[in-house]
Design a protein around this motif. Structure first.
Motif, short mmCIF file in Angstrom:
data_model
loop_
_atom_site.label_atom_id
_atom_site.label_comp_id
_atom_site.label_asym_id
_atom_site.label_seq_id
_atom_site.Cartn_x
_atom_site.Cartn_y
_atom_site.Cartn_z
N ALA A 121 0.81 -1.22 0.00
CA ALA A 121 0.00 0.00 0.00
C ALA A 121 0.84 1.27 0.00
CB ALA A 121 -0.97 0.00 1.19
N ALA A 122 1.99 1.23 -0.67
CA ALA A 122 2.79 2.45 -0.80
C ALA A 122 2.02 3.47 -1.62
CB ALA A 122 4.13 2.13 -1.46
N PRO A 123 2.00 4.73 -1.23
CA PRO A 123 1.25 5.73 -1.99
C PRO A 123 1.59 5.77 -3.47
CG PRO A 123 1.99 6.65 0.10
CD PRO A 123 2.65 5.30 -0.03
N THR A 124 2.85 5.45 -3.80
CA THR A 124 3.28 5.52 -5.20
C THR A 124 3.08 4.21 -5.96
OG1 THR A 124 5.53 5.01 -4.45
CG2 THR A 124 4.97 7.34 -4.78
N GLY A 125 2.40 3.23 -5.36
CA GLY A 125 2.13 1.98 -6.06
C GLY A 125 1.34 2.23 -7.34
N ASP A 126 1.90 1.86 -8.48
CA ASP A 126 1.29 2.24 -9.76
C ASP A 126 -0.04 1.55 -10.03
OD1 ASP A 126 3.21 4.14 -10.80
OD2 ASP A 126 4.59 2.47 -10.98
N THR A 127 -0.21 0.32 -9.55
CA THR A 127 -1.47 -0.38 -9.84
C THR A 127 -2.62 0.12 -8.98
OG1 THR A 127 -1.11 -2.17 -8.21
CG2 THR A 127 -0.18 -2.48 -10.43
N LEU A 128 -2.33 0.81 -7.89
CA LEU A 128 -3.38 1.11 -6.90
C LEU A 128 -4.46 2.06 -7.43
CD1 LEU A 128 -1.23 1.31 -3.64
CD2 LEU A 128 -2.26 -0.68 -4.78
N PRO A 129 -4.12 3.17 -8.11
CA PRO A 129 -5.21 4.01 -8.62
C PRO A 129 -6.05 3.31 -9.67
CG PRO A 129 -3.08 4.81 -9.38
CD PRO A 129 -2.80 3.80 -8.33
N LEU A 155 -6.58 -0.42 1.55
CA LEU A 155 -5.69 0.70 1.33
C LEU A 155 -5.92 1.80 2.35
CD1 LEU A 155 -5.77 0.96 -2.57
CD2 LEU A 155 -4.09 -0.18 -1.13
N ALA A 156 -7.17 1.97 2.79
CA ALA A 156 -7.49 3.01 3.76
C ALA A 156 -7.24 2.55 5.19
CB ALA A 156 -8.95 3.44 3.62
N GLY A 157 -6.91 1.28 5.38
CA GLY A 157 -6.65 0.78 6.72
C GLY A 157 -7.90 0.54 7.53
N ALA A 214 -0.45 8.60 -5.70
CA ALA A 214 0.87 9.12 -5.33
C ALA A 214 0.85 10.43 -4.56
CB ALA A 214 1.78 9.26 -6.56
N ILE A 215 -0.26 11.15 -4.54
CA ILE A 215 -0.26 12.45 -3.87
C ILE A 215 -0.83 12.38 -2.47
CG2 ILE A 215 -0.49 13.63 -6.09
CD1 ILE A 215 -3.39 14.26 -5.31
N ALA A 216 -1.31 11.21 -2.05
CA ALA A 216 -1.91 11.03 -0.73
C ALA A 216 -1.61 9.60 -0.28
CB ALA A 216 -3.42 11.29 -0.78
N PRO A 217 -1.85 9.28 0.98
CA PRO A 217 -1.57 7.92 1.44
C PRO A 217 -2.32 6.83 0.70
CG PRO A 217 -1.80 9.39 3.32
CD PRO A 217 -2.19 10.17 2.10
N MET A 218 -3.45 7.14 0.09
CA MET A 218 -4.21 6.18 -0.69
C MET A 218 -4.76 6.87 -1.92
SD MET A 218 -7.82 5.84 1.38
CE MET A 218 -8.59 4.95 0.02
N PRO A 219 -5.14 6.13 -2.97
CA PRO A 219 -5.71 6.77 -4.16
C PRO A 219 -6.96 7.56 -3.82
CG PRO A 219 -5.14 4.49 -4.62
CD PRO A 219 -4.99 4.67 -3.13
N LEU A 220 -7.12 8.69 -4.49
CA LEU A 220 -8.26 9.59 -4.26
C LEU A 220 -9.23 9.49 -5.42
CD1 LEU A 220 -6.29 12.73 -3.01
CD2 LEU A 220 -7.29 10.90 -1.63
#
Length: 297
Positions: A121-129, A155-157, A214-220
């Motif tokens: 769950a790294a903020p910059t994980g490319d697959t996450l958004p 992702l939001a915990g 990548a701009i926040a702890p989780m995709p927005l």
């Protein structure tokens, strides 16, 4: 797959099935499941993690492929970025393939896995958004069997994995419609994202889904921007939009994800956003505009 333990680990187990993996994690609660190991090994090398043991998932064949299931793709958590980047997978889920191809240099793409990207769950994980825009679900297995939860929950915990549970599959709707993933990096070529945007069209629901990474702890998810732009699309016609609408969408997304500072309690005007934040907002706006334009073209 990483099968050799770092010095900090006391034991390594290499199960051949999911049941064996769950049994190993149950028997050794402090052990860490590992697939590609790209994030885990970085944490170990930095002294941030000292696993008591490792449960390697590389021999579990069912985690390394995908299958069709009720209009969805059931993706094994052990799928590598390199495998997802191939043309046959790109025909299935284009944006996820694009994000996998953008996930760093070849050695990272060859080792890193879809499940590892999610659990880290790294903020910059490319697959996450992309997964967020697709409203993907996770299939988690553990001692009590299998359960599903939205990827956004993990992702939001809001709902972390229970002891001896692991992410086995990712359930993604097959929309058979345009999807686009774009990212901006700080250097030429594949690298860590400064910002990323996934745009997915869902013609059956007459919806546009967008996620910013990548701009926040989780995709927005800029939901109001999604609903607004979807109302302008001619879903029964050419679907194209004027340049002004695309630009407005980009600005809408950027402002939703990087809002202005609220007024102070005493009514004074808030200070302007720092130049670096303003530049990031402009970057998000451009990515969102371009991604939507490509999806609708």
């Amino acid at each position: 797959m990483t099968t050799h333990a770092p010095r900090a680990a006391q034991s390594v187990t290499l199960p051949a099935t999911l049941d064996e993996a769950v049994a190993a994690l149950t028997a050794m609660p402090a052990a860490v499941p590992v697939a590609g190991g790209t994030d885990l090994m970085a944490a170990v090398n930095k002294g941030q993690l000292r696993p008591a043991g490792l449960v390697g998932l590389g021999r579990i064949n069912e985690l390394r492929g995908w299958q069709y299931q009720d209009g969805h793709g059931l993706l094994g958590a052990g799928l590598t970025h390199a495998r997802m980047g191939r043309p046959d997978f790109a025909a299935l889920i284009p944006a996820l393939a694009a994000s996998a191809r953008a996930a760093g240099p070849p050695q990272i793409r060859n080792a890193g896995t879809l499940g590892g990207n999610i659990v880290s769950a790294a903020p910059t994980g490319d697959t996450l958004p992309v997964l967020a825009a697709l409203d993907a679900d996770l299939v988690v297995v553990g001692p009590d069997g299998a359960r599903e939860l939205p990827v956004s929950h993990l992702l939001a915990g809001r709902e972390m994995l229970a002891p001896a549970e692991l992410v086995a599959f990712v359930r993604v709707p097959l929309l058979h419609a345009p999807q686009v993933f774009l990212k901006a990096t700080g250097r030429t070529g594949p690298g860590r994202a400064l910002a990323s945007v996934a745009v997915v069209l869902d013609p059956a629901r007459r919806a546009v889904r967008c996620a910013v990474g990548a701009i926040a702890p989780m995709p927005l998810r800029p939901l109001e921007a999604e609903h607004w732009i979807a109302s302008l699309v001619d879903w029964d016609g050419e679907r194209g939009l004027a340049t002004e609408a695309l630009v407005a969408f980009g600005e809408y997304v950027a402002a939703a994800c990087i809002p202005d500072q609220p007024p102070a309690a005493d009514g004074e005007e808030p200070p302007p956003l720092p130049p670096a934040v303003l530049q990031l907002r402009r970057t998000v706006a451009v990515l969102a505009r371009r991604a939507l334009g490509r999806a609708l073209s």
